[in-house]
Design a protein around this motif. Sequence first.
Motif, short mmCIF file in Angstrom:
data_model
loop_
_atom_site.label_atom_id
_atom_site.label_comp_id
_atom_site.label_asym_id
_atom_site.label_seq_id
_atom_site.Cartn_x
_atom_site.Cartn_y
_atom_site.Cartn_z
N TRP A 51 74.62 4.14 45.80
CA TRP A 51 73.82 5.33 45.72
C TRP A 51 74.19 6.49 44.93
O TRP A 51 75.50 6.67 44.53
N ILE A 52 73.32 7.34 44.22
CA ILE A 52 73.49 8.57 43.45
C ILE A 52 73.39 9.60 44.28
O ILE A 52 71.93 9.80 44.52
N PRO A 53 74.32 10.28 45.00
CA PRO A 53 73.89 11.51 45.71
C PRO A 53 73.59 12.73 44.93
O PRO A 53 74.26 12.98 43.98
N LEU A 54 72.54 13.40 45.00
CA LEU A 54 72.21 14.25 44.27
C LEU A 54 71.72 15.73 45.01
O LEU A 54 71.24 16.84 44.53
N GLY A 55 72.12 15.86 46.28
CA GLY A 55 72.30 17.34 46.71
C GLY A 55 70.80 17.58 46.99
O GLY A 55 69.89 16.91 47.41
N ASP A 56 70.60 18.96 46.70
CA ASP A 56 69.36 19.56 46.62
C ASP A 56 68.64 19.37 45.19
O ASP A 56 67.69 20.25 45.23
N TYR A 57 69.04 18.65 44.25
CA TYR A 57 68.36 18.54 43.12
C TYR A 57 66.96 17.95 43.37
O TYR A 57 66.66 17.28 44.12
N SER A 58 65.78 18.52 42.65
CA SER A 58 64.71 17.92 42.86
C SER A 58 64.02 17.64 41.36
O SER A 58 64.44 18.24 40.37
N PHE A 59 63.58 16.29 41.57
CA PHE A 59 62.70 15.76 40.36
C PHE A 59 61.46 16.10 40.55
O PHE A 59 60.48 15.82 39.49
N GLY A 60 60.80 17.12 41.26
CA GLY A 60 59.66 17.45 41.48
C GLY A 60 58.53 16.66 41.90
O GLY A 60 57.38 16.62 41.52
N VAL A 61 58.77 15.36 42.51
CA VAL A 61 57.91 14.14 42.64
C VAL A 61 57.83 14.34 44.48
O VAL A 61 58.62 14.49 45.17
N GLY A 81 64.42 16.33 51.60
CA GLY A 81 63.55 16.71 52.80
C GLY A 81 64.44 16.78 54.13
O GLY A 81 65.19 17.48 54.35
N LEU A 82 64.38 15.49 54.71
CA LEU A 82 65.37 15.36 55.93
C LEU A 82 66.69 15.23 55.58
O LEU A 82 67.70 15.57 56.31
N SER A 83 67.09 14.55 54.48
CA SER A 83 68.42 14.43 54.11
C SER A 83 68.47 14.75 52.37
O SER A 83 67.56 15.21 51.72
N GLU A 84 69.54 14.53 51.68
CA GLU A 84 69.60 15.07 50.39
C GLU A 84 68.83 14.12 49.48
O GLU A 84 68.55 12.92 49.81
N THR A 85 68.35 14.74 48.37
CA THR A 85 67.96 13.78 47.24
C THR A 85 68.79 12.56 46.86
O THR A 85 70.06 13.07 46.93
N PHE A 96 67.17 1.39 54.40
CA PHE A 96 67.37 2.92 54.06
C PHE A 96 67.59 3.72 55.01
O PHE A 96 66.67 4.27 55.72
N ALA A 97 68.77 4.49 55.10
CA ALA A 97 68.89 5.75 56.09
C ALA A 97 69.90 6.60 55.66
O ALA A 97 70.64 6.46 54.59
#
Length: 138
Positions: A51-61, A81-85, A96-97
């Motif tokens: 995986w690529i962890p992205l923190g609070d980054y938003s793709f806007g989708v 949302g519940l977890s990081e992007t 996926f969890a």
Amino acid sequence: MSDLLKITAGPFTFDARFERAAAPKTCAAFESRMPYVSKVVHVRWSGEGVWIPLGDYSFGVDYENHTSYPAPGQFILYPGGLSETEILLAYGGVRFASKVGQLAGSHFITITSNLDKLPELGRLALWEGAQAIRFEKA
């Protein structure tokens, strides 16, 4: 607008395609950021994936074509949302969890070549650490 991609992950190169019909907004958002360069690490809770962890980054989708069980070679985008992007690539069995429980992500890219190299990529990330990844138009 081509749906074909070239993905280089660790020492491996894969052909891939956008799943534009099923996830048009996710594909467009990701495509607008290409070439996309990052690193993949082995998943913590999901099984056989990187995986690529992205923190609070938003793709806007939001969710489209979402699943908790991507097949080997499928990339999913969890919009946060519940977890990081994050972006996840299954190389084997995945449920996926995150630390908060089961999640779902939008399946938006499918690898179409060298699927037999995916477990090797997973082992490299598990035992040798983060591997470079690059998404570009084919």
